[in-house]
Design a protein around this motif. Structure first.
Motif, PDB file in Angstrom:
ATOM      1  N   LYS A  67       8.678 -11.348  13.957  1.00 34.18           N
ATOM      2  CA  LYS A  67       8.019 -12.130  14.995  1.00 34.18           C
ATOM      3  C   LYS A  67       6.516 -12.132  14.716  1.00 34.18           C
ATOM      4  O   LYS A  67       5.939 -11.103  14.357  1.00 34.18           O
ATOM      5  CB  LYS A  67       8.266 -11.535  16.383  1.00 34.18           C
ATOM      6  CG  LYS A  67       9.685 -11.686  16.906  1.00 34.18           C
ATOM      7  CD  LYS A  67       9.771 -11.148  18.326  1.00 34.18           C
ATOM      8  CE  LYS A  67      11.136 -11.422  18.955  1.00 34.18           C
ATOM      9  NZ  LYS A  67      12.171 -10.534  18.426  1.00 34.18           N
ATOM     10  N   GLU A 104       3.178 -18.697   6.403  1.00 35.90           N
ATOM     11  CA  GLU A 104       3.070 -18.864   7.850  1.00 35.90           C
ATOM     12  C   GLU A 104       1.864 -18.116   8.399  1.00 35.90           C
ATOM     13  O   GLU A 104       1.154 -18.618   9.284  1.00 35.90           O
ATOM     14  CB  GLU A 104       4.348 -18.368   8.535  1.00 35.90           C
ATOM     15  CG  GLU A 104       5.539 -19.289   8.391  1.00 35.90           C
ATOM     16  CD  GLU A 104       5.314 -20.633   9.051  1.00 35.90           C
ATOM     17  OE1 GLU A 104       4.713 -20.675  10.147  1.00 35.90           O
ATOM     18  OE2 GLU A 104       5.727 -21.645   8.463  1.00 35.90           O
ATOM     19  N   THR A 130      14.151 -15.440   6.114  1.00 37.48           N
ATOM     20  CA  THR A 130      12.922 -16.019   5.575  1.00 37.48           C
ATOM     21  C   THR A 130      12.464 -15.253   4.335  1.00 37.48           C
ATOM     22  O   THR A 130      12.496 -14.025   4.304  1.00 37.48           O
ATOM     23  CB  THR A 130      11.805 -15.986   6.631  1.00 37.48           C
ATOM     24  OG1 THR A 130      12.252 -16.650   7.813  1.00 37.48           O
ATOM     25  CG2 THR A 130      10.541 -16.668   6.125  1.00 37.48           C
ATOM     26  N   GLN A 155       7.284 -17.139   2.168  1.00 37.91           N
ATOM     27  CA  GLN A 155       7.190 -18.043   3.310  1.00 37.91           C
ATOM     28  C   GLN A 155       6.510 -17.368   4.497  1.00 37.91           C
ATOM     29  O   GLN A 155       5.773 -18.020   5.247  1.00 37.91           O
ATOM     30  CB  GLN A 155       8.588 -18.517   3.701  1.00 37.91           C
ATOM     31  CG  GLN A 155       9.248 -19.412   2.667  1.00 37.91           C
ATOM     32  CD  GLN A 155      10.695 -19.727   2.999  1.00 37.91           C
ATOM     33  OE1 GLN A 155      11.429 -18.873   3.507  1.00 37.91           O
ATOM     34  NE2 GLN A 155      11.119 -20.955   2.742  1.00 37.91           N
ATOM     35  N   ILE A 156       6.749 -16.071   4.668  1.00 39.57           N
ATOM     36  CA  ILE A 156       6.075 -15.338   5.742  1.00 39.57           C
ATOM     37  C   ILE A 156       4.572 -15.337   5.510  1.00 39.57           C
ATOM     38  O   ILE A 156       3.777 -15.563   6.434  1.00 39.57           O
ATOM     39  CB  ILE A 156       6.613 -13.899   5.840  1.00 39.57           C
ATOM     40  CG1 ILE A 156       8.099 -13.904   6.201  1.00 39.57           C
ATOM     41  CG2 ILE A 156       5.824 -13.095   6.892  1.00 39.57           C
ATOM     42  CD1 ILE A 156       8.763 -12.536   6.146  1.00 39.57           C
ATOM     43  N   LEU A 167      10.579 -15.904  13.392  1.00 42.24           N
ATOM     44  CA  LEU A 167      10.966 -16.450  12.093  1.00 42.24           C
ATOM     45  C   LEU A 167      12.429 -16.119  11.811  1.00 42.24           C
ATOM     46  O   LEU A 167      12.932 -15.083  12.259  1.00 42.24           O
ATOM     47  CB  LEU A 167      10.079 -15.882  10.990  1.00 42.24           C
ATOM     48  CG  LEU A 167       8.583 -16.188  11.087  1.00 42.24           C
ATOM     49  CD1 LEU A 167       7.843 -15.576   9.895  1.00 42.24           C
ATOM     50  CD2 LEU A 167       8.322 -17.686  11.150  1.00 42.24           C
ATOM     51  N   HIS A 174       1.561 -25.063  16.682  1.00 36.41           N
ATOM     52  CA  HIS A 174       2.964 -24.710  16.485  1.00 36.41           C
ATOM     53  C   HIS A 174       3.802 -25.259  17.625  1.00 36.41           C
ATOM     54  O   HIS A 174       3.361 -25.268  18.778  1.00 36.41           O
ATOM     55  CB  HIS A 174       3.147 -23.189  16.425  1.00 36.41           C
ATOM     56  CG  HIS A 174       2.595 -22.555  15.189  1.00 36.41           C
ATOM     57  ND1 HIS A 174       3.319 -22.435  14.020  1.00 36.41           N
ATOM     58  CD2 HIS A 174       1.379 -22.015  14.948  1.00 36.41           C
ATOM     59  CE1 HIS A 174       2.562 -21.848  13.100  1.00 36.41           C
ATOM     60  NE2 HIS A 174       1.396 -21.578  13.636  1.00 36.41           N
TER      61      HIS A 174
END
Length: 212
Positions: free
Chosen positions: A97, A192, A184, A188-189, A180, A129
């Motif tokens: 999160k 983000e 994932t 990608q984390i 997320l 977002h």
């Protein structure tokens, strides 16, 4: 030594027999080490209080003394992670999160937290977002709940740590969260979080409301 991971490693990729907390520490460490936000944002890495998880943080001073504009990434399912994954066990990792909001320092309680200032940041957060968690936060302290109800913003703008944490560690924080997917990839984390870093920089340009 921590297990080897890379940008393609999926957050919840576990195998039977694996030491779950150590594996997940390696993954969050990788995420933290690959953060490269623009100044004046800074990063740090810490153990999550009361769980087996780890937290990577981004933060910078806000225009208001005593506050930090901040973001944190944590997998809150760490509280239930077993020491080792046994054959046949369900995967206990739910996914990281990302929390975004205001953190207030050097306080002995949360009564003075500026909820109007937090609400003034919501338009930027909402525009950045569309995947904020929309359930309401659990706020055990009456004055935190009352202040949250008064701001008139989305009911999910209130996640964090309030009066209990302020009494214990002289810090309180409130904001909103993004969940997320559990699978994932680490790269990608990081991507983000770099988007969140730009949001934090934009939030720092907002002047807090003037008290009437």
């Amino acid at each position: 030594m921590l297990p080897q991971v890379n940008a393609d490693t999926r957050w919840n990729d576990l195998r039977a027999g694996g030491p779950v907390p150590l594996i997940m520490k390696a993954r969050m460490t990788w995420v933290y080490e690959h953060l490269a936000p623009a100044g004046p944002l800074k990063t740090d890495f810490m153990a999550s209080g009361g769980s087996k998880g780890w937290v990577a943080r981004l933060h910078m001073p806000s225009p208001v003394v005593g506050y930090m504009i901040a973001a944190e990434v944590e997998d809150t399912s760490a509280r239930t992670w077993p020491a080792h994954l046994q054959p046949g066990d369900l995967n206990p990792v739910t996914g990281p999160k990302i929390w975004v909001g205001l953190r207030q320092h050097d306080v002995t309680g949360s009564q003075g937290f500026d909820w109007d200032y937090l609400a003034s940041l919501w338009p930027l957060m909402s525009a950045a977002h569309d995947d904020w968690i929309t359930t309401g936060p659990g706020l055990p302290t009456p004055h935190d709940r009352a202040a949250w109800r008064c701001i008139g913003s989305p009911r999910h703008l209130g996640y964090g740590f309030g009066h209990r944490e302020a009494i214990k560690n002289n810090v309180c924080m409130f904001g909103a969260r993004i969940q997320l997917p559990a699978d994932t990839q680490l790269g990608q984390i990081v991507d983000e979080l770099h988007k969140v870093a730009q949001l934090l920089l934009n939030m720092a340009t907002v002047k807090p409301p003037v008290e009437q």
